[in-house]
Design a protein around this motif. Structure first.
Motif, PDB file in Angstrom:
ATOM      1  N   GLY A 144       0.836  -1.188   0.000  1.00 15.74           N
ATOM      2  CA  GLY A 144       0.000   0.000   0.000  1.00 15.74           C
ATOM      3  C   GLY A 144       0.870   1.236   0.000  1.00 15.74           C
ATOM      4  N   ASP A 145       0.734   2.088   1.039  1.00 16.04           N
ATOM      5  CA  ASP A 145       1.554   3.303   1.115  1.00 16.04           C
ATOM      6  C   ASP A 145       2.744   3.124   2.058  1.00 16.04           C
ATOM      7  OD1 ASP A 145       0.223   3.185   3.517  1.00 16.04           O
ATOM      8  OD2 ASP A 145      -0.379   5.301   3.532  1.00 16.04           O
ATOM      9  N   GLU A 146       3.127   1.882   2.333  1.00 17.13           N
ATOM     10  CA  GLU A 146       4.246   1.609   3.221  1.00 17.13           C
ATOM     11  C   GLU A 146       5.458   1.088   2.454  1.00 17.13           C
ATOM     12  OE1 GLU A 146       2.393   0.156   7.420  1.00 17.13           O
ATOM     13  OE2 GLU A 146       2.093  -1.210   5.730  1.00 17.13           O
ATOM     14  N   PHE A 147       6.661   1.412   2.974  1.00 16.64           N
ATOM     15  CA  PHE A 147       7.919   0.879   2.457  1.00 16.64           C
ATOM     16  C   PHE A 147       8.491  -0.100   3.473  1.00 16.64           C
ATOM     17  CE2 PHE A 147       8.948   5.334   0.539  1.00 16.64           C
ATOM     18  CZ  PHE A 147       8.014   5.123  -0.459  1.00 16.64           C
ATOM     19  N   LEU A 148       9.151  -1.137   2.979  1.00 16.77           N
ATOM     20  CA  LEU A 148       9.921  -2.030   3.837  1.00 16.77           C
ATOM     21  C   LEU A 148      11.362  -1.516   3.876  1.00 16.77           C
ATOM     22  CD1 LEU A 148      10.184  -4.657   5.499  1.00 16.77           C
ATOM     23  CD2 LEU A 148      10.735  -5.824   3.345  1.00 16.77           C
ATOM     24  N   LEU A 149      11.806  -1.085   5.062  1.00 17.29           N
ATOM     25  CA  LEU A 149      13.150  -0.544   5.218  1.00 17.29           C
ATOM     26  C   LEU A 149      13.933  -1.349   6.245  1.00 17.29           C
ATOM     27  CD1 LEU A 149      12.445   3.312   5.295  1.00 17.29           C
ATOM     28  CD2 LEU A 149      12.991   1.871   3.333  1.00 17.29           C
ATOM     29  N   VAL A 159      15.520 -10.343   0.243  1.00 18.07           N
ATOM     30  CA  VAL A 159      14.414  -9.788   1.032  1.00 18.07           C
ATOM     31  C   VAL A 159      13.916 -10.815   2.036  1.00 18.07           C
ATOM     32  CG1 VAL A 159      12.056  -8.895   0.957  1.00 18.07           C
ATOM     33  CG2 VAL A 159      13.712  -8.157  -0.755  1.00 18.07           C
ATOM     34  N   ALA A 160      13.748 -12.064   1.579  1.00 17.50           N
ATOM     35  CA  ALA A 160      13.251 -13.114   2.468  1.00 17.50           C
ATOM     36  C   ALA A 160      14.246 -13.423   3.585  1.00 17.50           C
ATOM     37  CB  ALA A 160      12.944 -14.373   1.661  1.00 17.50           C
ATOM     38  N   GLU A 161      15.546 -13.505   3.253  1.00 19.45           N
ATOM     39  CA  GLU A 161      16.545 -13.835   4.270  1.00 19.45           C
ATOM     40  C   GLU A 161      16.678 -12.744   5.321  1.00 19.45           C
ATOM     41  OE1 GLU A 161      19.623 -16.745   1.780  1.00 19.45           O
ATOM     42  OE2 GLU A 161      20.257 -14.724   2.370  1.00 19.45           O
ATOM     43  N   GLU A 162      16.666 -11.487   4.878  1.00 19.35           N
ATOM     44  CA  GLU A 162      16.894 -10.390   5.806  1.00 19.35           C
ATOM     45  C   GLU A 162      15.675 -10.071   6.655  1.00 19.35           C
ATOM     46  OE1 GLU A 162      20.384  -7.789   3.573  1.00 19.35           O
ATOM     47  OE2 GLU A 162      18.336  -7.031   3.578  1.00 19.35           O
ATOM     48  N   ILE A 184       7.544  -9.641   9.486  1.00 20.33           N
ATOM     49  CA  ILE A 184       8.959  -9.307   9.575  1.00 20.33           C
ATOM     50  C   ILE A 184       9.652 -10.156  10.637  1.00 20.33           C
ATOM     51  CG2 ILE A 184      10.609  -7.512  10.244  1.00 20.33           C
ATOM     52  CD1 ILE A 184       8.821  -5.476   8.906  1.00 20.33           C
ATOM     53  N   ILE A 185      10.698 -10.839  10.217  1.00 21.42           N
ATOM     54  CA  ILE A 185      11.590 -11.561  11.118  1.00 21.42           C
ATOM     55  C   ILE A 185      13.002 -11.083  10.784  1.00 21.42           C
ATOM     56  CG2 ILE A 185      12.438 -13.806  11.878  1.00 21.42           C
ATOM     57  CD1 ILE A 185       9.825 -15.017  10.814  1.00 21.42           C
ATOM     58  N   VAL A 186      13.598 -10.313  11.662  1.00 19.20           N
ATOM     59  CA  VAL A 186      14.875  -9.670  11.374  1.00 19.20           C
ATOM     60  C   VAL A 186      16.017 -10.676  11.496  1.00 19.20           C
ATOM     61  CG1 VAL A 186      16.482  -7.852  12.069  1.00 19.20           C
ATOM     62  CG2 VAL A 186      14.018  -7.448  12.169  1.00 19.20           C
ATOM     63  N   ASP A 187      16.874 -10.707  10.462  1.00 21.25           N
ATOM     64  CA  ASP A 187      18.106 -11.489  10.518  1.00 21.25           C
ATOM     65  C   ASP A 187      19.152 -10.661  11.256  1.00 21.25           C
ATOM     66  OD1 ASP A 187      20.391 -12.934  10.184  1.00 21.25           O
ATOM     67  OD2 ASP A 187      20.448 -12.801   8.006  1.00 21.25           O
ATOM     68  N   HIS A 188      19.322 -10.917  12.554  1.00 15.03           N
ATOM     69  CA  HIS A 188      20.206 -10.086  13.359  1.00 15.03           C
ATOM     70  C   HIS A 188      21.679 -10.360  13.102  1.00 15.03           C
ATOM     71  CE1 HIS A 188      17.231  -7.913  15.692  1.00 15.03           C
ATOM     72  NE2 HIS A 188      16.546  -9.043  15.847  1.00 15.03           N
ATOM     73  N   ASP A 189      21.993 -11.377  12.297  1.00 17.95           N
ATOM     74  CA  ASP A 189      23.387 -11.557  11.883  1.00 17.95           C
ATOM     75  C   ASP A 189      23.810 -10.462  10.902  1.00 17.95           C
ATOM     76  OD1 ASP A 189      23.767 -13.810  13.419  1.00 17.95           O
ATOM     77  OD2 ASP A 189      23.187 -15.190  11.814  1.00 17.95           O
ATOM     78  N   GLU A 190      22.832  -9.881  10.188  1.00 22.98           N
ATOM     79  CA  GLU A 190      23.126  -8.839   9.197  1.00 22.98           C
ATOM     80  C   GLU A 190      22.518  -7.494   9.545  1.00 22.98           C
ATOM     81  OE1 GLU A 190      22.887  -9.593   5.026  1.00 22.98           O
ATOM     82  OE2 GLU A 190      22.808 -11.763   5.301  1.00 22.98           O
TER      83      GLU A 190
END
Length: 291
Positions: free
Chosen positions: A172-177, A209-212, A247-253
């Protein structure tokens, strides 16, 4: 200055406006006064007075005669050379700063920043290619190219450009950052990553995108590219739409990842970067390319 095409972004030769004429490596140097794109380790040495610019004219006395110069072409009729110095005795009136910060703070106009990016990539290759990685012997230049030929085993080596995808994902009007811990405080940007063996650019974009972030995307579209001399990347930009996932953050990166709305974005890299250009060009709802 806004750029209608990614080819006009800094670090792409289109930003030079036709003012730069490259020379083939090894062509004779007339020794005329010109521009000196000067590096001390990983930092540039720039004039700071009366304004920030390249060192110009005759080679300054403080550099000394032991430092040669790599001629890469002419800019507006003046020779452009790269200097690689190891002295730390820099006089007053000069700025010593890494190119990335010079770019982020927009200290140089687009054309000079582009020349600096080209120079940094050439110098990085020259530093890394002096020794053959196969047998350890020294190398010589291959006439007319930036390639090197090993004096021992005869193997030929050529500059390495690393493809890296970067993706503007909208919901929609959101960005994935995303945010990496080494970036300036509070800064976010777009998911990105290097291509892997046997992988297409499209596969790389979806995987990164999926990994991060754990997010799955769809409707992937190529929109532009930018040379990125940190150290020698080619950033390949795509837009995409959210398909599924949380969202599941890859905290290694990453340090963080989140959805942001157009009107409440955190600090991001300028529109002179491919990420910023994509956000300003395709970031409004309904403006994604439809080809």
């Amino acid at each position: 200055m806004e750029h209608s095409e990614s080819t006009e972004l800094p670090f792409n030769t289109g930003a030079l406006g036709g003012g730069f004429i490259p020379v083939r490596p090894g062509e004779p140097d007339t020794g005329e006064p010109g521009l000196w794109i000067t590096f001390m380790g990983d930092a540039m040495v720039l004039n700071s007075e009366p304004c920030i610019s390249f060192i110009e004219g005759e080679r300054p006395d403080w550099i000394g005669n032991r430092y040669g110069g790599i001629l890469i072409g002419t800019f507006r009729g003046r020779p452009v050379r790269i200097l690689d110095i190891d002295t730390t005795d820099i006089p007053a009136g000069y700025l010593v700063e890494q190119l990335l910060f010079t770019f982020l703070y927009q200290r140089l106009p687009d054309d000079l920043a582009t020349l600096a990016g080209l120079a940094q990539q050439v110098l990085g290759w020259e530093r890394k290619s002096r020794i053959c990685p196969l047998c350890g012997s020294g190398t010589d230049g291959i006439t007319g190219t930036w390639g090197k030929r090993c004096r021992g085993c005869g193997h030929e080596h050529f500059p390495h450009i690393h493809p890296c995808t970067i993706v503007l994902v909208t919901r929609g009007d959101e960005f994935l950052l995303i945010r990496k811990p080494e970036w300036p405080k509070g800064y976010f940007s777009l998911p990105s990553g290097f291509c892997d063996f046997g992988e297409s650019l499209e596969e790389c974009a979806c995987r990164e995108v999926a990994e991060e972030t754990g997010i799955r995307i769809c409707n992937l579209r190529y929109v532009g590219s930018q040379s990125w001399p940190f150290p020698a990347q080619l950033m390949i930009g795509f837009t995409a739409e959210y398909a599924e996932g949380d969202i599941i953050v890859d905290h290694d990166e990453l340090e963080d990842a989140a959805w942001f709305r157009q009107g409440s974005l955190p600090p991001t890299f300028s529109a002179k970067s491919l990420a910023g250009w994509m956000m300003s060009t395709f970031g409004k709802s309904g403006t994604l390319p439809s080809w």
